[in-house]
Design a protein around this motif. Structure first.
Motif, PDB file in Angstrom:
ATOM      1  N   GLU A  27       0.832  -1.202   0.000  1.00  0.00           N
ATOM      2  CA  GLU A  27       0.000   0.000   0.000  1.00  0.00           C
ATOM      3  C   GLU A  27       0.870   1.257   0.000  1.00  0.00           C
ATOM      4  O   GLU A  27       0.577   2.239  -0.695  1.00  0.00           O
ATOM      5  N   ASN A  28       1.944   1.241   0.769  1.00  0.00           N
ATOM      6  CA  ASN A  28       2.849   2.386   0.795  1.00  0.00           C
ATOM      7  C   ASN A  28       3.559   2.558  -0.544  1.00  0.00           C
ATOM      8  O   ASN A  28       3.787   3.685  -0.996  1.00  0.00           O
ATOM      9  N   TRP A  29       3.914   1.442  -1.173  1.00  0.00           N
ATOM     10  CA  TRP A  29       4.562   1.515  -2.488  1.00  0.00           C
ATOM     11  C   TRP A  29       3.638   2.203  -3.494  1.00  0.00           C
ATOM     12  O   TRP A  29       4.089   3.010  -4.315  1.00  0.00           O
ATOM     13  N   LYS A  30       2.362   1.905  -3.442  1.00  0.00           N
ATOM     14  CA  LYS A  30       1.409   2.558  -4.348  1.00  0.00           C
ATOM     15  C   LYS A  30       1.416   4.068  -4.139  1.00  0.00           C
ATOM     16  O   LYS A  30       1.398   4.840  -5.109  1.00  0.00           O
ATOM     17  N   ARG A  31       1.419   4.513  -2.890  1.00  0.00           N
ATOM     18  CA  ARG A  31       1.435   5.948  -2.615  1.00  0.00           C
ATOM     19  C   ARG A  31       2.723   6.584  -3.127  1.00  0.00           C
ATOM     20  O   ARG A  31       2.714   7.702  -3.647  1.00  0.00           O
ATOM     21  N   ILE A  32       3.833   5.860  -2.970  1.00  0.00           N
ATOM     22  CA  ILE A  32       5.114   6.370  -3.458  1.00  0.00           C
ATOM     23  C   ILE A  32       5.087   6.483  -4.978  1.00  0.00           C
ATOM     24  O   ILE A  32       5.531   7.491  -5.545  1.00  0.00           O
ATOM     25  N   VAL A  33       4.580   5.464  -5.660  1.00  0.00           N
ATOM     26  CA  VAL A  33       4.500   5.480  -7.125  1.00  0.00           C
ATOM     27  C   VAL A  33       3.645   6.648  -7.593  1.00  0.00           C
ATOM     28  O   VAL A  33       4.017   7.377  -8.531  1.00  0.00           O
ATOM     29  N   GLU A  34       2.498   6.838  -6.970  1.00  0.00           N
ATOM     30  CA  GLU A  34       1.598   7.927  -7.379  1.00  0.00           C
ATOM     31  C   GLU A  34       2.258   9.288  -7.198  1.00  0.00           C
ATOM     32  O   GLU A  34       2.087  10.189  -8.025  1.00  0.00           O
ATOM     33  N   ARG A  35       3.004   9.422  -6.133  1.00  0.00           N
ATOM     34  CA  ARG A  35       3.702  10.689  -5.890  1.00  0.00           C
ATOM     35  C   ARG A  35       4.894  10.845  -6.828  1.00  0.00           C
ATOM     36  O   ARG A  35       5.139  11.910  -7.389  1.00  0.00           O
ATOM     37  N   TYR A  36       5.650   9.774  -6.986  1.00  0.00           N
ATOM     38  CA  TYR A  36       6.843   9.803  -7.839  1.00  0.00           C
ATOM     39  C   TYR A  36       6.486  10.111  -9.293  1.00  0.00           C
ATOM     40  O   TYR A  36       7.228  10.815  -9.983  1.00  0.00           O
ATOM     41  N   SER A  37       5.356   9.601  -9.752  1.00  0.00           N
ATOM     42  CA  SER A  37       4.967   9.781 -11.158  1.00  0.00           C
ATOM     43  C   SER A  37       4.758  11.249 -11.519  1.00  0.00           C
ATOM     44  O   SER A  37       4.790  11.603 -12.695  1.00  0.00           O
ATOM     45  N   GLN A  38       4.550  12.107 -10.521  1.00  0.00           N
ATOM     46  CA  GLN A  38       4.313  13.524 -10.788  1.00  0.00           C
ATOM     47  C   GLN A  38       5.568  14.383 -10.632  1.00  0.00           C
ATOM     48  O   GLN A  38       5.503  15.599 -10.793  1.00  0.00           O
ATOM     49  N   THR A  39       6.702  13.760 -10.311  1.00  0.00           N
ATOM     50  CA  THR A  39       7.932  14.521 -10.132  1.00  0.00           C
ATOM     51  C   THR A  39       8.665  14.700 -11.461  1.00  0.00           C
ATOM     52  O   THR A  39       8.333  14.070 -12.472  1.00  0.00           O
ATOM     53  N   ASN A  40       9.686  15.554 -11.438  1.00  0.00           N
ATOM     54  CA  ASN A  40      10.397  15.929 -12.664  1.00  0.00           C
ATOM     55  C   ASN A  40      11.768  15.267 -12.740  1.00  0.00           C
ATOM     56  O   ASN A  40      12.457  15.126 -11.734  1.00  0.00           O
ATOM     57  N   LEU A  41      12.146  14.916 -13.954  1.00  0.00           N
ATOM     58  CA  LEU A  41      13.464  14.362 -14.227  1.00  0.00           C
ATOM     59  C   LEU A  41      14.092  15.117 -15.396  1.00  0.00           C
ATOM     60  O   LEU A  41      13.448  15.307 -16.433  1.00  0.00           O
ATOM     61  N   THR A  42      15.339  15.543 -15.223  1.00  0.00           N
ATOM     62  CA  THR A  42      16.041  16.180 -16.337  1.00  0.00           C
ATOM     63  C   THR A  42      16.241  15.187 -17.464  1.00  0.00           C
ATOM     64  O   THR A  42      16.055  15.506 -18.637  1.00  0.00           O
ATOM     65  N   ASN A  43      16.604  13.969 -17.127  1.00  0.00           N
ATOM     66  CA  ASN A  43      16.780  12.890 -18.097  1.00  0.00           C
ATOM     67  C   ASN A  43      15.717  11.830 -17.846  1.00  0.00           C
ATOM     68  O   ASN A  43      15.809  11.078 -16.870  1.00  0.00           O
ATOM     69  N   PRO A  44      14.685  11.735 -18.695  1.00  0.00           N
ATOM     70  CA  PRO A  44      13.593  10.771 -18.457  1.00  0.00           C
ATOM     71  C   PRO A  44      14.058   9.325 -18.364  1.00  0.00           C
ATOM     72  O   PRO A  44      13.377   8.503 -17.751  1.00  0.00           O
ATOM     73  N   SER A  46      -7.525  17.280 -20.611  1.00  0.00           N
ATOM     74  CA  SER A  46      -6.254  17.258 -21.345  1.00  0.00           C
ATOM     75  C   SER A  46      -5.474  16.019 -20.951  1.00  0.00           C
ATOM     76  O   SER A  46      -5.688  15.432 -19.881  1.00  0.00           O
ATOM     77  N   TYR A  47      -4.533  15.643 -21.828  1.00  0.00           N
ATOM     78  CA  TYR A  47      -3.801  14.390 -21.658  1.00  0.00           C
ATOM     79  C   TYR A  47      -2.315  14.639 -21.958  1.00  0.00           C
ATOM     80  O   TYR A  47      -1.828  14.330 -23.057  1.00  0.00           O
ATOM     81  N   PRO A  48      -1.576  15.186 -20.995  1.00  0.00           N
ATOM     82  CA  PRO A  48      -0.180  15.529 -21.258  1.00  0.00           C
ATOM     83  C   PRO A  48       0.802  14.363 -21.222  1.00  0.00           C
ATOM     84  O   PRO A  48       1.992  14.556 -21.468  1.00  0.00           O
ATOM     85  N   SER A  49       0.333  13.155 -20.932  1.00  0.00           N
ATOM     86  CA  SER A  49       1.249  12.013 -20.831  1.00  0.00           C
ATOM     87  C   SER A  49       1.849  11.674 -22.195  1.00  0.00           C
ATOM     88  O   SER A  49       1.241  11.882 -23.243  1.00  0.00           O
ATOM     89  N   LYS A  50       3.068  11.123 -22.143  1.00  0.00           N
ATOM     90  CA  LYS A  50       3.776  10.745 -23.369  1.00  0.00           C
ATOM     91  C   LYS A  50       4.556   9.459 -23.148  1.00  0.00           C
ATOM     92  O   LYS A  50       4.906   9.104 -22.031  1.00  0.00           O
ATOM     93  N   ALA A  87       6.705   2.808 -18.213  1.00  0.00           N
ATOM     94  CA  ALA A  87       6.732   3.010 -19.661  1.00  0.00           C
ATOM     95  C   ALA A  87       6.069   4.311 -20.087  1.00  0.00           C
ATOM     96  O   ALA A  87       6.051   4.629 -21.282  1.00  0.00           O
ATOM     97  N   ILE A  88       5.545   5.084 -19.144  1.00  0.00           N
ATOM     98  CA  ILE A  88       4.808   6.311 -19.456  1.00  0.00           C
ATOM     99  C   ILE A  88       5.350   7.473 -18.626  1.00  0.00           C
ATOM    100  O   ILE A  88       5.671   7.309 -17.450  1.00  0.00           O
ATOM    101  N   ASP A  89       5.449   8.630 -19.255  1.00  0.00           N
ATOM    102  CA  ASP A  89       5.729   9.869 -18.533  1.00  0.00           C
ATOM    103  C   ASP A  89       4.414  10.631 -18.403  1.00  0.00           C
ATOM    104  O   ASP A  89       3.878  11.120 -19.403  1.00  0.00           O
ATOM    105  N   ALA A  90       3.896  10.721 -17.195  1.00  0.00           N
ATOM    106  CA  ALA A  90       2.582  11.328 -16.955  1.00  0.00           C
ATOM    107  C   ALA A  90       2.696  12.379 -15.870  1.00  0.00           C
ATOM    108  O   ALA A  90       2.538  12.058 -14.683  1.00  0.00           O
ATOM    109  N   PRO A  91       2.986  13.632 -16.227  1.00  0.00           N
ATOM    110  CA  PRO A  91       3.111  14.669 -15.191  1.00  0.00           C
ATOM    111  C   PRO A  91       1.840  14.873 -14.384  1.00  0.00           C
ATOM    112  O   PRO A  91       1.887  15.377 -13.263  1.00  0.00           O
TER     113      PRO A  91
END
Length: 736
Positions: free
Chosen positions: A468-485, A535-539, A553-557
């Motif tokens: 359950e904690n891993w899910k929360r981490i994934v959901e939060r992590y998926s919205q963070t920024n990376l200089t190199n995807p 809108s759908y900004p994921s790529k 496999a997805i970048d979803a800000p």
């Protein structure tokens, strides 16, 4: 302090209205001028209102108030929280037709009068007051009071008793001097940490104008001529690189210079120089600081591959992580200027008399503290440095974090979140999406012991909670920024390694290969809705990163939403085989994966067609929703289209999905969640790929709708019987 408007409203019920849905309602500020005057007077309530005031295109409306006040205030009790009240503000409808609350504060009844309260005085975060507070938190963390905080290598030489409150720690000049000295000496340690990074910056004495890079050990890809065995503790730094064109970094060209001559502090970016200055003052046992850009050779891929997989050990073994939380780049620094009066705890008198016509001359008055439920979110969670993907890992792995915010410092360890406005702990209520709810501490997401629902600590319970904690981490992590995807997997590898000690099963590309694996396939990309439009900004990344069924496999800000954790026995699909291999370099099961990974699923599938759905809005027709419809000659309800479609990347996939001449899109119904909703995967089968399927999205059929459809009952049958018109028999498919 509070202004006269707020004082009269709370104590005298001035401007009171009657609106039962809110409990108490009041006229507040009549216009913007009055609000700004109260802000200038340092009214803590009006300042919060001003900070949160919505921005409008037509600002003139805010000034034009003759018939009604610009702002109204509303006080309501919080259920199951005795003595806690919610204070909200709304704008007049003549300002905006949108009726929304803002500037929310809490009023908490004071249980007893405090004899002493921490009262910051310094106007900059570069003061002995700040050092003393940091040492107080550290002493409390490594003392006997924090059972879930590991000192590990940190030994308290004086067997110092943990200070219970900062007030006791700082009350009286002789106590301040004596305990502060003791806290400083408690930082002197007798045992080294279990791990040292390959390179460290040696702090030296407080007045040295430079720091020197040292190498502690050889790596497999390098044989260093000079090694220096380290002694003592090291701290780490979290910071934003920003968009600086020529960042100050370690590279092959200056490595020897940094080792032999050192790095002049005057040449360092402000954030680096001030973090070194602060670390030198924390205690004599702290000898080094680790800064990624100065301790990893930039531009050297081999060095980066080796060092990047050691982040778990680098941060986990550090004494403390210094976080430049408010800094957008390395030029910002740690030592922000501030008005300390804005941090002083305020107490108000709340009049709770309900009947204004009562003959009782004595109104019930409650003394309440003013609490900001969004403070931690604004000052820490949403601050610039914590939008970085790498920092999420650094923050969770470090045993303790000192945040340098825009007007104060804050503290985070396994047992305590605190700040200068709440030195003994942040309130465990927070404001999320307009609702007051229990706050989930960020550090609790990796602690196996905190907040267990029972006294049991069985491996099964710890594992399920870790999922359950891993899910929360994934959901939060998926919205963070990376200089190199392409760093997306490796920037989370340290947290995966840490949680693997609780989950105890193989890790595969962001998921865990156990009885919950199949339910982990049911993630979805959130849809963004703003100003009446979807809108759908994921790529999809240009280079291969992970199999299509992995959220990696997805970048979803806009974020990923994980599915409900379910045992595979509760699902209508089963995972037969998982074949995902890590890349040989770096040699880590938690890092990069080889191309060609796949899973095989036992499932039933039905052909569907994906389309867009136009909808009427105030701005005209918007063609911004996606639907699916069953293929074949469907009749009745089964022939209808379904709107709840979450495509992983519409920009990359929609046209390709619609090309039915070269591919087929399949619906695979997978589960019914606890709300009765039916969850299904949307897979694409390309004609030129044979039996290979790729994930393209997910659909949700609401429970109240699902029972109308015959095909759903057929898809969830326990036997191998299929639909009469579609042949949805069980089969094995390969998803890549």
């Amino acid at each position: 302090m509070i202004c006269n408007v707020c004082f009269c409203m709370l104590r005298g019920q001035t401007g009171r209205q009657w609106k039962e849905s809110f409990g108490y309602s009041f006229d507040h500020q009549a216009n913007l001028i009055g609000l700004l005057q109260s802000v200038d007077m340092a009214c803590c309530i009006c300042r919060r209102v001003w900070e949160d005031l919505p921005i409008f295109d037509d600002r003139q409306k805010i000034f034009a108030h003759k018939d009604q006040p610009m702002i109204s205030a509303h006080i309501s009790r919080i259920k199951k929280r005795e003595g806690t009240y919610r204070l909200d503000f709304t704008l007049s409808r003549s300002v905006t037709a949108k009726y929304s609350q803002f500037g929310t504060l809490l009023l908490q009844q004071t249980i007893k009068s405090e004899s002493s309260i921490y009262t910051p005085q310094s106007r900059k975060l570069n003061s002995q007051e700040i050092i003393k507070l940091a040492r107080f938190w550290i002493a409390k963390c490594i003392g006997s009071g924090h059972k879930n905080c590991f000192g590990g290598h940190v030994l308290n030489r004086h067997n110092m008793k943990t200070p219970q409150t900062l007030e006791k720690f700082c009350n009286g000049s002789t106590k301040v001097d004596g305990i502060a000295k003791l806290a400083s000496e408690a930082i002197v340690v007798e045992a080294p940490p279990p791990y040292y990074p390959t390179r460290l910056l040696e702090l030296g004495s407080a007045d040295e104008p430079y720091v020197r890079l040292i190498i502690t050990k050889n790596a497999a890809h390098r044989n260093e001529p000079i090694l220096k065995p380290p002694e003592g503790q090291y701290v780490t730094l979290s910071h934003c690189w920003g968009k600086t064109k020529n960042p100050f970094v370690l590279n092959a060209g200056n490595l020897d210079l940094f080792l032999q001559t050192g790095i002049p502090l005057k040449e360092l970016p402000r954030t680096f120089a001030e973090s070194i200055h602060f670390a030198r003052q924390l205690g004599s046992g702290i000898k080094y600081i680790w800064i990624d850009s100065l301790c990893i050779i930039q531009g050297d891929k081999a060095d980066w591959l080796v060092e990047s997989v050691q982040m778990y050990q680098v941060y986990r073994s550090s004494y403390c992580n210094i976080s430049a939380t408010a800094a957008k780049d390395s030029s910002y620094g740690l030592y922000a200027e501030r008005n300390p009066h804005h941090l002083w705890q305020e107490e108000v008198q709340l009049n709770m008399q309900r009947d204004r016509d009562s003959t009782n001359l004595e109104a019930p008055i409650q003394r309440c503290n003013i609490v900001d439920p969004s403070l931690w979110e604004r000052k820490v969670d949403a601050a610039p440095v914590n939008t970085r993907a790498w920092v999420l890992q650094e923050r969770l792995l470090a045993p303790r974090v000192l945040h340098f915010c825009d007007d104060q410092i804050a503290w985070e360890c396994n047992e305590l979140d605190a700040s200068e406005v709440a030195t003994n702990g942040i309130e465990n209520l927070e404001l999320k999406s307009g609702a007051i709810r229990d706050r989930v501490r960020f550090k609790d997401l990796v602690s196996p012991n905190n907040n267990l629902t029972t006294t049991s600590t069985s491996e099964e319970e710890i594992s399920h909670r870790a999922h359950e904690n891993w899910k929360r981490i994934v959901e939060r992590y998926s919205q963070t920024n990376l200089t190199n995807p392409q760093d997306k997997l490796i920037a989370l590898a340290g947290i995966a390694e840490l949680l693997s000690t609780q989950i105890r099963v193989p890790y595969v590309a962001g998921m865990w290969n156990n009885k919950y694996f199949t339910s982990q396939l049911l993630w979805r990309v959130e849809i963004q809705y703003k100003n009446g439009k979807f809108s759908y900004p994921s790529k999809r990344p240009k280079q291969y990163r992970a199999p299509s069924f992995s959220w990696f496999a997805i970048d979803a800000p806009q974020g990923i939403k994980c599915g409900e954790t379910q045992d595979e026995s509760a699902l209508s699909i089963k995972t037969v085989d998982v074949d995902i291999q890590p890349q040989p370099e770096p040699n880590s099961e938690f890092g990069f994966v080889k191309e060609g990974g796949f899973i095989t699923l036992e499932c039933r599938k039905l052909p569907v067609s994906i389309d867009r759905k136009p909808r009427e809005t105030v701005d005209g027709v918007q063609n911004d929703m996606f639907t699916w419809t069953l293929g074949g000659n469907r009749q009745g309800e089964d022939a209808k289209m379904h709107p709840n479609v979450y495509l992983d990347s519409p920009e990359d996939d929609f046209e390709d999905i619609c090309d039915q001449a070269s591919s087929t899109t399949w619906l695979v119904l997978a589960s019914k969640n606890s709300d009765g909703d039916v969850i299904g995967l949307l897979l694409q089968q390309k004609m030129d790929k044979g039996e290979h399927f790729c994930r393209k999205g997910l659909t949700v059929i609401p429970g109240y709708v699902a029972r109308k459809y015959a095909f759903i009952d057929e898809m969830f049958k326990g036997d191998d019987g299929g639909l009469e018109d579609g042949g949805a028999k069980k089969e094995i498919i390969k998803v890549v």
